[in-house]
Enzyme design. Structure first.
Site: not given
Lengths: 259, 213
Positions: B79, B187, B189
């Site tokens: 990001c 993202h 994650e």
């Protein structure tokens, strides 16, 4: 292509998942962490937690829930309910939420939106709006009024104006809840949804009234929402999330189908 | 061990939780000795580019991350951590790290989406990545997998560094870099199983790179 999102909403009271109708008569229906994990595994695109606990003791239990969720599910989730200060925002973000939803707190003190956006970034500030239909008037030209305290207190603010103000202050997204439709399962308020969606450029989540998969299709097509919030329709097992997403995909809505 | 580069980025604990879930040893740190010892570095980021650069610069960490990259330490930027590897960002008129040539630009809300409706900014939600060249990070990830995006500015690196693109009004670069230095706008994650797989692939690469040395 960006997919439309299906977002289950979990109301949490004193650490327990609960559900009411038109913000009243809540009953406990399970464990929020387990439920969130199940929805994550079933392909929910995001999850919203709403803390309806009043006491500070319950608040601590809720933050525990947020931490547990953050270590078990790897999709974004937001937290709302009782967020009245930047310190409150910080607490839930530190506990592991991606986004924090401000509602009554922002109506009473709009600066919380800009302060939160500067401090944590617009992407994590969601403006939650509770809206009721009223007679059109000079104060409420759209006929949609902002209410707080679970729909009990009318604020004399036009919902469309408030949405624009929220965007200008730095909210990254709007979660738009129709109190008239909430819990009825008769469908989202599409007129309200479209009015708000067309008056801002940030994403709008339709909320309140989902009772059938076609309602969700309508919200993201006719209503111009980018996401559909759901609760009873999945909490009571009438539909599973994959069923809802498949229905939307078959209706021509671009969805995330691999997870 | 993977190091999560600590400059108080908002998503560093989310990255930590995802790696913990995968059983990948990891530590959030900005200690140069630990960073040097790590098999690879995750360079997280969320929020605004200007603020991220200020944070890095005031702690003297901009030179630390640049040094690691210069010494070919495997790095995965996420990001804002992906954006500030470029020369410049329109966000806050920010001079960035100048590791990869290119800049970061604001989405234009008058661009149209696939339904012919103006796009909303930020680009928020699940979108796909079309690979322009083969990428180790995408090993065994389905081509139609979606990843979670949330950003108002998009990377526009020099063509030769574009690895993957995503459609949102335009085809923007969502994955850039070179082997061993990857930058993803989304993202991982927070992208469910495919995102976790991408992190696993990065870790596998780091271990092999460390073994080869």
């Amino acid at each position: 292509m960006l997919s439309k999102r299906v977002i289950p909403c979990l109301d949490v009271r004193n650490g327990q998942l609960t559900k009411g109708i038109k913000f009243k008569g809540n009953v406990n229906i399970g464990d929020p962490v387990e439920t969130a994990r199940r929805y994550y595994e079933e392909g929910a695109d995001e999850i919203v937690f709403y803390d309806i606990t009043a006491s500070s003791e319950g608040r601590g239990i809720f933050l525990d829930v947020v931490e547990k969720v953050a270590s078990q599910i790897f999709i974004p989730f937001s937290v709302g309910g009782g967020i009245n200060s930047v310190a409150d925002m910080r607490d839930v973000l530190l506990a592991g939420a991606e986004k924090v939803s401000v509602n009554s707190g922002a109506v009473k003190n709009p600066d919380i939106i800009s302060e939160g956006a500067v401090r944590f970034g617009s992407q994590c500030v969601v403006l939650g709006m509770d809206v009721k239909r009223v007679e059109k008037s000079e104060t409420i030209p759209s006929g949609f009024e902002i209410v707080i305290h679970g729909g009990r207190k009318y604020m004399g603010m036009d919902a469309i104006e408030w949405a624009k103000t929220g965007e200008a202050l730095g909210a990254g997204e709007i979660c738009l809840n129709s109190i008239d439709a909430d819990g009825t399962k008769d469908g989202y308020d599409l007129e309200l949804t479209r009015l708000v969606a067309e008056s801002v450029t940030i994403p709008v989540i339709a909320s309140g009234g989902a009772g059938a998969p076609q309602h969700m299709v309508d919200a993201v097509t006719k209503g111009r929402a980018t996401a559909a919030l759901i609760a009873s329709i999945v909490h009571y097992g009438e539909y599973t999330i994959p069923q809802l997403k498949r229905y939307m995909q078959d209706a021509g809505v671009h969805m995330r189908t691999v997870w | 061990m993977l190091a999560i580069f600590d400059y108080k980025a908002g998503n560093q604990t989310s990255v930590h939780r995802a790696l913990e879930h995968l059983g990948i040893p990891n530590e959030i740190t900005n200690d140069p000795a630990k960073l040097d010892k790590a098999a690879g570095i995750i360079f997280p980021g969320v929020g605004a580019a200007g603020q991220a650069m200020d944070e890095l610069h005031s702690a003297g960490l901009d030179d630390v991350i640049k040094g690691l990259i210069a010494r070919n330490k495997p790095v995965l930027g996420i990001c804002v951590g992906c954006q500030i590897l470029l020369d410049y960002s329109e966000e806050n008129d920010t001079k960035a790290l100048k590791v990869i040539p290119g800049e970061c630009r604001l989405f234009n809300p008058s661009w149209l989406d696939y339904e012919g409706i103006p796009i909303r900014v930020p680009h928020m939600g699940w979108n796909q990545v079309e690979l322009k060249r083969e990428c180790r990070l995408f090993k065994d990830i389905e081509p139609d997998a979606c990843f979670y995006f949330v950003h108002s500015y998009y990377p526009a690196p020099k063509e030769e560094f574009v690895i993957g693109t995503t459609r949102y009004g335009i085809d923007f670069c969502s994955l850039h870099g070179r082997e061993g230095l990857w930058a993803v706008q989304f993202h991982p994650e927070k992208s469910g199983r495919p995102g976790l797989k991408l992190l696993r692939n990065f870790h596998d690469y780091c271990l092999e790179a460390a073994d080869a040395q």
